[in-house]
Write a protein that holds these residues in place. Sequence first.
Motif, PDB file in Angstrom:
ATOM      1  N   PHE A 157      31.737  44.008  37.968  1.00  0.00           N
ATOM      2  CA  PHE A 157      30.560  44.560  38.655  1.00  0.00           C
ATOM      3  C   PHE A 157      30.606  44.187  40.131  1.00  0.00           C
ATOM      4  N   TYR A 158      30.292  45.158  40.979  1.00  0.00           N
ATOM      5  CA  TYR A 158      30.301  44.939  42.427  1.00  0.00           C
ATOM      6  C   TYR A 158      29.068  45.597  43.014  1.00  0.00           C
ATOM      7  N   ILE A 159      28.290  44.859  43.789  1.00  0.00           N
ATOM      8  CA  ILE A 159      27.058  45.457  44.334  1.00  0.00           C
ATOM      9  C   ILE A 159      26.997  45.329  45.850  1.00  0.00           C
ATOM     10  N   GLY A 160      26.437  46.349  46.471  1.00  0.00           N
ATOM     11  CA  GLY A 160      26.226  46.326  47.916  1.00  0.00           C
ATOM     12  C   GLY A 160      25.181  47.373  48.262  1.00  0.00           C
ATOM     13  N   ARG A 161      24.786  47.407  49.542  1.00  0.00           N
ATOM     14  CA  ARG A 161      23.874  48.477  49.977  1.00  0.00           C
ATOM     15  C   ARG A 161      24.671  49.674  50.452  1.00  0.00           C
ATOM     16  N   PHE A 162      25.900  49.406  50.929  1.00  0.00           N
ATOM     17  CA  PHE A 162      26.808  50.472  51.354  1.00  0.00           C
ATOM     18  C   PHE A 162      26.166  51.425  52.358  1.00  0.00           C
TER      19      PHE A 162
ATOM     20  N   GLY B 273      36.156  47.664  54.261  1.00  0.00           N
ATOM     21  CA  GLY B 273      36.087  46.341  53.637  1.00  0.00           C
ATOM     22  C   GLY B 273      35.729  46.467  52.161  1.00  0.00           C
ATOM     23  N   HIS B 274      34.710  47.290  51.862  1.00  0.00           N
ATOM     24  CA  HIS B 274      34.326  47.550  50.463  1.00  0.00           C
ATOM     25  C   HIS B 274      35.502  48.155  49.693  1.00  0.00           C
ATOM     26  N   GLN B 275      36.184  49.109  50.342  1.00  0.00           N
ATOM     27  CA  GLN B 275      37.305  49.802  49.684  1.00  0.00           C
ATOM     28  C   GLN B 275      38.410  48.800  49.329  1.00  0.00           C
ATOM     29  N   SER B 276      38.724  47.874  50.248  1.00  0.00           N
ATOM     30  CA  SER B 276      39.776  46.881  49.982  1.00  0.00           C
ATOM     31  C   SER B 276      39.385  45.970  48.820  1.00  0.00           C
ATOM     32  N   VAL B 277      38.119  45.548  48.788  1.00  0.00           N
ATOM     33  CA  VAL B 277      37.659  44.689  47.691  1.00  0.00           C
ATOM     34  C   VAL B 277      37.794  45.427  46.359  1.00  0.00           C
ATOM     35  N   LEU B 278      37.378  46.687  46.322  1.00  0.00           N
ATOM     36  CA  LEU B 278      37.423  47.436  45.066  1.00  0.00           C
ATOM     37  C   LEU B 278      38.864  47.691  44.608  1.00  0.00           C
TER      38      LEU B 278
ATOM     39  N   TYR C 246      31.682  40.385  40.998  1.00  0.00           N
ATOM     40  CA  TYR C 246      32.454  40.060  42.200  1.00  0.00           C
ATOM     41  C   TYR C 246      31.524  40.173  43.397  1.00  0.00           C
ATOM     42  N   SER C 247      31.250  39.051  44.054  1.00  0.00           N
ATOM     43  CA  SER C 247      30.376  39.092  45.227  1.00  0.00           C
ATOM     44  C   SER C 247      30.604  37.885  46.115  1.00  0.00           C
ATOM     45  N   SER C 248      30.490  38.103  47.418  1.00  0.00           N
ATOM     46  CA  SER C 248      30.568  36.992  48.367  1.00  0.00           C
ATOM     47  C   SER C 248      29.208  36.740  48.984  1.00  0.00           C
ATOM     48  N   ASN C 249      28.205  37.492  48.557  1.00  0.00           N
ATOM     49  CA  ASN C 249      26.856  37.314  49.097  1.00  0.00           C
ATOM     50  C   ASN C 249      26.209  36.110  48.409  1.00  0.00           C
ATOM     51  N   PRO C 250      25.833  35.062  49.183  1.00  0.00           N
ATOM     52  CA  PRO C 250      25.351  33.806  48.586  1.00  0.00           C
ATOM     53  C   PRO C 250      24.166  33.995  47.637  1.00  0.00           C
TER      54      PRO C 250
ATOM     55  N   MET D 105      37.022  38.162  52.424  1.00  0.00           N
ATOM     56  CA  MET D 105      36.506  39.145  53.380  1.00  0.00           C
ATOM     57  C   MET D 105      37.668  39.770  54.144  1.00  0.00           C
ATOM     58  N   TYR D 106      37.588  41.048  54.406  1.00  0.00           N
ATOM     59  CA  TYR D 106      38.605  41.742  55.191  1.00  0.00           C
ATOM     60  C   TYR D 106      38.044  42.056  56.582  1.00  0.00           C
ATOM     61  N   GLU D 107      38.668  41.508  57.612  1.00  0.00           N
ATOM     62  CA  GLU D 107      38.291  41.827  59.003  1.00  0.00           C
ATOM     63  C   GLU D 107      36.784  41.929  59.190  1.00  0.00           C
ATOM     64  N   ARG D 108      36.082  40.865  58.793  1.00  0.00           N
ATOM     65  CA  ARG D 108      34.614  40.915  58.749  1.00  0.00           C
ATOM     66  C   ARG D 108      33.957  41.253  60.094  1.00  0.00           C
ATOM     67  N   GLU D 109      34.612  40.866  61.222  1.00  0.00           N
ATOM     68  CA  GLU D 109      34.029  41.162  62.543  1.00  0.00           C
ATOM     69  C   GLU D 109      33.825  42.660  62.737  1.00  0.00           C
ATOM     70  N   ARG D 110      34.865  43.413  62.343  1.00  0.00           N
ATOM     71  CA  ARG D 110      34.888  44.862  62.543  1.00  0.00           C
ATOM     72  C   ARG D 110      34.285  45.598  61.358  1.00  0.00           C
ATOM     73  N   LEU D 111      34.666  45.138  60.153  1.00  0.00           N
ATOM     74  CA  LEU D 111      34.296  45.879  58.951  1.00  0.00           C
ATOM     75  C   LEU D 111      32.968  45.392  58.390  1.00  0.00           C
ATOM     76  N   SER D 112      31.884  45.856  58.981  1.00  0.00           N
ATOM     77  CA  SER D 112      30.559  45.560  58.449  1.00  0.00           C
ATOM     78  C   SER D 112      29.664  46.765  58.714  1.00  0.00           C
ATOM     79  N   GLY D 113      28.716  46.973  57.817  1.00  0.00           N
ATOM     80  CA  GLY D 113      27.790  48.085  57.985  1.00  0.00           C
ATOM     81  C   GLY D 113      27.033  47.974  59.294  1.00  0.00           C
ATOM     82  N   THR D 114      26.645  46.746  59.638  1.00  0.00           N
ATOM     83  CA  THR D 114      25.894  46.514  60.884  1.00  0.00           C
ATOM     84  C   THR D 114      26.702  46.994  62.095  1.00  0.00           C
ATOM     85  N   GLU D 115      27.989  46.659  62.134  1.00  0.00           N
ATOM     86  CA  GLU D 115      28.851  47.057  63.254  1.00  0.00           C
ATOM     87  C   GLU D 115      29.022  48.589  63.294  1.00  0.00           C
TER      88      GLU D 115
HETATM   89  P1  ATP Z   1      25.398  45.232  56.396  1.00  0.00           P
HETATM   90  O1  ATP Z   1      25.971  44.753  57.695  1.00  0.00           O
HETATM   91  O2  ATP Z   1      24.551  46.450  56.497  1.00  0.00           O
HETATM   92  O3  ATP Z   1      24.754  44.131  55.588  1.00  0.00           O
HETATM   93  P2  ATP Z   1      27.858  44.953  54.881  1.00  0.00           P
HETATM   94  O4  ATP Z   1      29.115  45.303  55.574  1.00  0.00           O
HETATM   95  O5  ATP Z   1      27.524  43.491  54.733  1.00  0.00           O
HETATM   96  O6  ATP Z   1      26.681  45.772  55.558  1.00  0.00           O
HETATM   97  P3  ATP Z   1      26.894  45.389  52.222  1.00  0.00           P
HETATM   98  O7  ATP Z   1      26.648  46.692  51.583  1.00  0.00           O
HETATM   99  O8  ATP Z   1      25.746  44.562  52.668  1.00  0.00           O
HETATM  100  O9  ATP Z   1      27.898  45.644  53.470  1.00  0.00           O
HETATM  101  O10 ATP Z   1      27.823  44.483  51.334  1.00  0.00           O
HETATM  102  C1  ATP Z   1      28.247  44.742  50.047  1.00  0.00           C
HETATM  103  C2  ATP Z   1      29.221  43.664  49.654  1.00  0.00           C
HETATM  104  O11 ATP Z   1      30.418  43.861  50.390  1.00  0.00           O
HETATM  105  C3  ATP Z   1      28.726  42.253  49.994  1.00  0.00           C
HETATM  106  O12 ATP Z   1      29.050  41.387  48.929  1.00  0.00           O
HETATM  107  C4  ATP Z   1      29.516  41.912  51.230  1.00  0.00           C
HETATM  108  O13 ATP Z   1      29.764  40.510  51.326  1.00  0.00           O
HETATM  109  C5  ATP Z   1      30.820  42.668  50.997  1.00  0.00           C
HETATM  110  N1  ATP Z   1      31.522  42.967  52.220  1.00  0.00           N
HETATM  111  C6  ATP Z   1      30.989  43.469  53.349  1.00  0.00           C
HETATM  112  N2  ATP Z   1      31.918  43.605  54.317  1.00  0.00           N
HETATM  113  C7  ATP Z   1      33.077  43.170  53.770  1.00  0.00           C
HETATM  114  C8  ATP Z   1      34.408  43.041  54.261  1.00  0.00           C
HETATM  115  N3  ATP Z   1      34.741  43.367  55.508  1.00  0.00           N
HETATM  116  N4  ATP Z   1      35.355  42.561  53.422  1.00  0.00           N
HETATM  117  C9  ATP Z   1      35.019  42.212  52.172  1.00  0.00           C
HETATM  118  N5  ATP Z   1      33.787  42.305  51.642  1.00  0.00           N
HETATM  119  C10 ATP Z   1      32.824  42.779  52.427  1.00  0.00           C
END
Ligand code: ATP
Length: 170
Positions: free
Chosen positions: A7-12, A18-23, A99-103, A121-131
Amino acid sequence: MNMKRGFYIGRFQPYHNGHQSVLEHIAQNVDEIIIGIGSAQLSHHPDNPFTAGERVLMITRSLASLGCPFYVIPIEDIQRNALWAAHVRSMAPPFDTCYSSNPLVVRLFSEAGVDVQSPAMYERERLSGTEIRRRMLAGEPWEDLVPREVARVLTEIDATERLRKISQND
Ligand code: ATP
Ligand code: MG
């Protein structure tokens, strides 16, 4: 033989590389994957711009060639963290490992007795929904941070324009 389901959860908001690499990593360790779309009821908000259905589209298209069966389940928020893990399990097919890295997610599932693994985490600086949302608003290139199929969906729904409009004041 029992199926091993992960199971994998996020807001996406949005689904990104980053999500794609984890999956792709999870797919190598389980027979089936359940992807929970969290805060499913939220959309048209600067931090949560896309509907659950739009997120289903992004994820389903991006994982078309994953080679591992998967289910995408929208999950609405409940305002009780202590009951959240049970809420998730009531909506998803049975699973063995989360599977989750969210505390907070890790803590809530661990307390509920679920096996939890935290992927790297994969390239967390660049690969985030916020960015990605920041880049969209700033008019900077964001397309290389998401799978090609996601870029197509976001263009189709005029995502940048939506984000601009809902971020403005009257
Ligand atoms: P936001 O910045 O909007 O919170 P996010 O990139 O953190 O977006 P989420 O949908 O909040 O994405 O996260 C879903 C899951 O994916 C979380 O467990 C998060 O830790 C993980 N995740 C997010 N970015 C990465 C990444 N670059 N590599 C691996 N896992 C990631
Ligand atoms: Mg996040």
